[in-house]
Design a protein around this motif. Sequence first.
Motif, PDB file in Angstrom:
ATOM      1  N   UNK A 374      21.038  27.630  -9.440  1.00 31.21           N
ATOM      2  CA  UNK A 374      21.229  28.892 -10.152  1.00 31.21           C
ATOM      3  C   UNK A 374      19.882  29.377 -10.657  1.00 31.21           C
ATOM      4  N   UNK A 375      19.614  30.659 -10.453  1.00 29.37           N
ATOM      5  CA  UNK A 375      18.436  31.301 -11.034  1.00 29.37           C
ATOM      6  C   UNK A 375      18.853  32.708 -11.452  1.00 29.37           C
ATOM      7  N   UNK A 376      18.595  33.045 -12.727  1.00 27.07           N
ATOM      8  CA  UNK A 376      19.009  34.356 -13.230  1.00 27.07           C
ATOM      9  C   UNK A 376      18.017  34.838 -14.276  1.00 27.07           C
ATOM     10  N   UNK A 377      17.934  36.150 -14.364  1.00 23.85           N
ATOM     11  CA  UNK A 377      17.062  36.791 -15.343  1.00 23.85           C
ATOM     12  C   UNK A 377      17.887  37.184 -16.562  1.00 23.85           C
ATOM     13  N   UNK A 378      17.349  36.933 -17.744  1.00 29.75           N
ATOM     14  CA  UNK A 378      18.071  37.291 -18.967  1.00 29.75           C
ATOM     15  C   UNK A 378      18.074  38.801 -19.163  1.00 29.75           C
ATOM     16  N   UNK A 379      16.915  39.443 -18.986  1.00 26.24           N
ATOM     17  CA  UNK A 379      16.826  40.905 -19.015  1.00 26.24           C
ATOM     18  C   UNK A 379      16.654  41.374 -17.581  1.00 26.24           C
ATOM     19  N   UNK A 380      17.443  42.329 -17.145  1.00 24.48           N
ATOM     20  CA  UNK A 380      17.440  42.695 -15.728  1.00 24.48           C
ATOM     21  C   UNK A 380      17.447  44.204 -15.487  1.00 24.48           C
ATOM     22  N   UNK A 381      17.445  45.009 -16.550  1.00 24.51           N
ATOM     23  CA  UNK A 381      17.372  46.464 -16.415  1.00 24.51           C
ATOM     24  C   UNK A 381      16.221  46.955 -17.292  1.00 24.51           C
ATOM     25  N   UNK A 382      15.355  47.787 -16.710  1.00 15.24           N
ATOM     26  CA  UNK A 382      14.115  48.141 -17.380  1.00 15.24           C
ATOM     27  C   UNK A 382      13.834  49.643 -17.261  1.00 15.24           C
ATOM     28  N   UNK A 383      13.128  50.156 -18.265  1.00 11.35           N
ATOM     29  CA  UNK A 383      12.553  51.502 -18.212  1.00 11.35           C
ATOM     30  C   UNK A 383      11.061  51.366 -18.476  1.00 11.35           C
ATOM     31  N   UNK A 384      10.258  51.798 -17.521  1.00  8.72           N
ATOM     32  CA  UNK A 384       8.802  51.725 -17.627  1.00  8.72           C
ATOM     33  C   UNK A 384       8.249  53.145 -17.714  1.00  8.72           C
ATOM     34  N   UNK A 385       7.279  53.329 -18.609  1.00  6.11           N
ATOM     35  CA  UNK A 385       6.821  54.685 -18.914  1.00  6.11           C
ATOM     36  C   UNK A 385       5.300  54.770 -18.853  1.00  6.11           C
ATOM     37  N   UNK A 386       4.735  55.317 -17.762  1.00  6.33           N
ATOM     38  CA  UNK A 386       3.277  55.475 -17.659  1.00  6.33           C
ATOM     39  C   UNK A 386       2.689  56.403 -18.722  1.00  6.33           C
ATOM     40  N   UNK A 391       4.776  51.116 -23.475  1.00  6.30           N
ATOM     41  CA  UNK A 391       6.109  51.118 -22.889  1.00  6.30           C
ATOM     42  C   UNK A 391       6.082  51.000 -21.365  1.00  6.30           C
ATOM     43  N   UNK A 392       4.890  50.739 -20.824  1.00  8.14           N
ATOM     44  CA  UNK A 392       4.761  50.670 -19.370  1.00  8.14           C
ATOM     45  C   UNK A 392       4.777  49.233 -18.857  1.00  8.14           C
ATOM     46  N   UNK A 393       5.243  48.336 -19.685  1.00 14.20           N
ATOM     47  CA  UNK A 393       5.446  46.960 -19.250  1.00 14.20           C
ATOM     48  C   UNK A 393       6.669  46.401 -19.980  1.00 14.20           C
ATOM     49  N   UNK A 394       7.283  45.428 -19.380  1.00 11.49           N
ATOM     50  CA  UNK A 394       8.483  44.814 -19.964  1.00 11.49           C
ATOM     51  C   UNK A 394       8.496  43.348 -19.583  1.00 11.49           C
ATOM     52  N   UNK A 395       9.255  42.587 -20.318  1.00 11.10           N
ATOM     53  CA  UNK A 395       9.277  41.137 -20.121  1.00 11.10           C
ATOM     54  C   UNK A 395      10.696  40.627 -19.983  1.00 11.10           C
ATOM     55  N   UNK A 396      10.863  39.631 -19.142  1.00 16.29           N
ATOM     56  CA  UNK A 396      12.151  38.968 -19.003  1.00 16.29           C
ATOM     57  C   UNK A 396      11.923  37.472 -18.848  1.00 16.29           C
TER      58      UNK A 396
END
Length: 644
Positions: A374-386, A391-396
Amino acid sequence: MSYLQFPRLAFSGLFQADVSTVNNDPRHFDIDHFDSSFQEFQSNSASGGTTFNGWWNPVGTGIFRFHECATQSISTQAGQTQTKASQDPAIGLTVGNAMGRASGKLVDLDPDWQNASCLYGLGVTLINANGHVIMSADYASNPFRDLWFTRANSAGDMGASAMFQSVLTNVIWNLDGIQSPFFDQLIAATEQDMLSIRLTTYGYNMNAKAPLFGYGTVLGVIGAAKASQPRSFILGRRFTPTTQNAAMDLVSSNGIGCFSAQIDSTNSSLHVDLSNALPLAKGYVVQDLGPMQFALLKNPLTAQDDVINAEDYIALAAVDQSQELQLQQGGIQSVPLPTSINEDLHNHPLAILSAPDANGKMLVSVRENLLGLEVRADTFAFRLDPNDPHKNHAQSTFYAACYGIPMPNAALGFWVSGPALDYANTPVSAPPGTTPKALLPVNNVPDNAIRFSPARPVTDAEGKVQVQLHGPEEMQTPREYIDGQLYTISYNFAGNDPALQQTYDKLAAVVFTKIAPCPSPTWEDIYPILKQYANLYPIMSQGLLDFSKKEQADANAFILHFVFDKHIDDPDQMPVTRDLSSAKRTMLIRYFQQIIDSQGMPKNAMDMFGKRCPTRGGGGLAQAHQQSAATCPNLPGKSRGPNN
């Protein structure tokens, strides 16, 4: 610990999801080809064709709330299940929404990705018969997972089922005069003052003429949260069917979908979440699949649909397919485990077997992932803003496990999907002349827009690794009439043994369009934004005010400034879809601030809107006004600092 372990509380009832559907079709975002018919309900012709118009609920408000929900049972730390209020006052409580603020909102990530709808601003309360609020908390914004469309014998969303899993934060207990051993256990088991919550939703009514239009069934479970565990899924024993149906759902031959289980060594129990797994018959009751049992397979390579003999498995317990398990215990079955199999549990798969045939042979209906991976991401939906480097990076955090045991030194890989037209959300109407004329959007272009660091992550000793997603410095409008671009990204183990994953278990990222700063916006600058939202949300533009008309927008500048300046987790934020870049939001706020400065603040503004600002604390409207001035330094009347 999580909602799936002891102690836990189960509730059931109805949910209301009054979503707006005009924005379900991405072509409706094109203001040059928008037609007023797109704000009308869909209709069926005598020949059987459908004119989709604004789909099935064009007047939706976006709200999500609980309705007639009540706690049905508790499972104590020792594993005892209780169902009567006389046993513990935690049973029979009303499960309600936030007190004194607006209902939560249900929001798609993007019109081209409606497979990770997120709850924002949802409050959760437990209330006794005297109206006493025993517990209040905030649902940490998180989308649903394990969406599948063929669980019930209904078309489209009416046959769909999904799970929301997150944590409850800002938990406030008021147990004065309440003698509940269960709540004492739950509070003692929590970490970081958080609770784990899971909502399974199905049976949604899309018939606009039905009394329960916009309502469905919700099965909820609340348990203790543990800081080391993921918030949005169960890291444990993952069951994924190996066969796919025409709707792209992974479903076993007898209709069982994906689900998770977890071994609790403290209680020697296997906890299985069947709330989103078993197929549904007419009336959204669990379909009788005949006798089935949980088992441990002796051969790790035994496959789904294999026929095996009695000596090939160890029987554990009958599978509870009752409606009582669903409604009363949240769909969770806890199975005692014999100590004799403890060693085998770490390297042998669990399975559900069908009833034996005349020769005593059993069919493997569904089994744990091959090799227990099993491999899964805890955060999987992102909004990136140049438009905003912050706000142009996100972490999971990504978790890897083998038979529920964390996997250290596991290398992961990412694969961005190729260019794709959104056929799924752009149906052809009947007659064809009523089909929207806008071109279909193309996703995942330009390529190489999103960068990952590290590029080849490797899990640590606890089987997890943090990964950063970085957006590009520039993004145009490759979809032309929709801001930015949608990217869908697959991930898995980088080696030769990938884990089988649910159909929509992907990362999805929206990258907003970068625009030039606009220190003194005019109506011509903001009109295209407001016109698009007026088209997409007739409940606002027709039922409240048409903010695409300058005279109406200017007359309500204070209201619009107020809602555009709200935090993303605030249930009153405008737009409901959370699809506005920071640059466009700043431009709108600046414009309406200019109008406010020229008109003056309405005298009754504090009374009208001050109480509808729950995320800003006690400052209400005055604080909102001050924050806007602080975050928009180029507004008229404010001096420019050296960094502006």
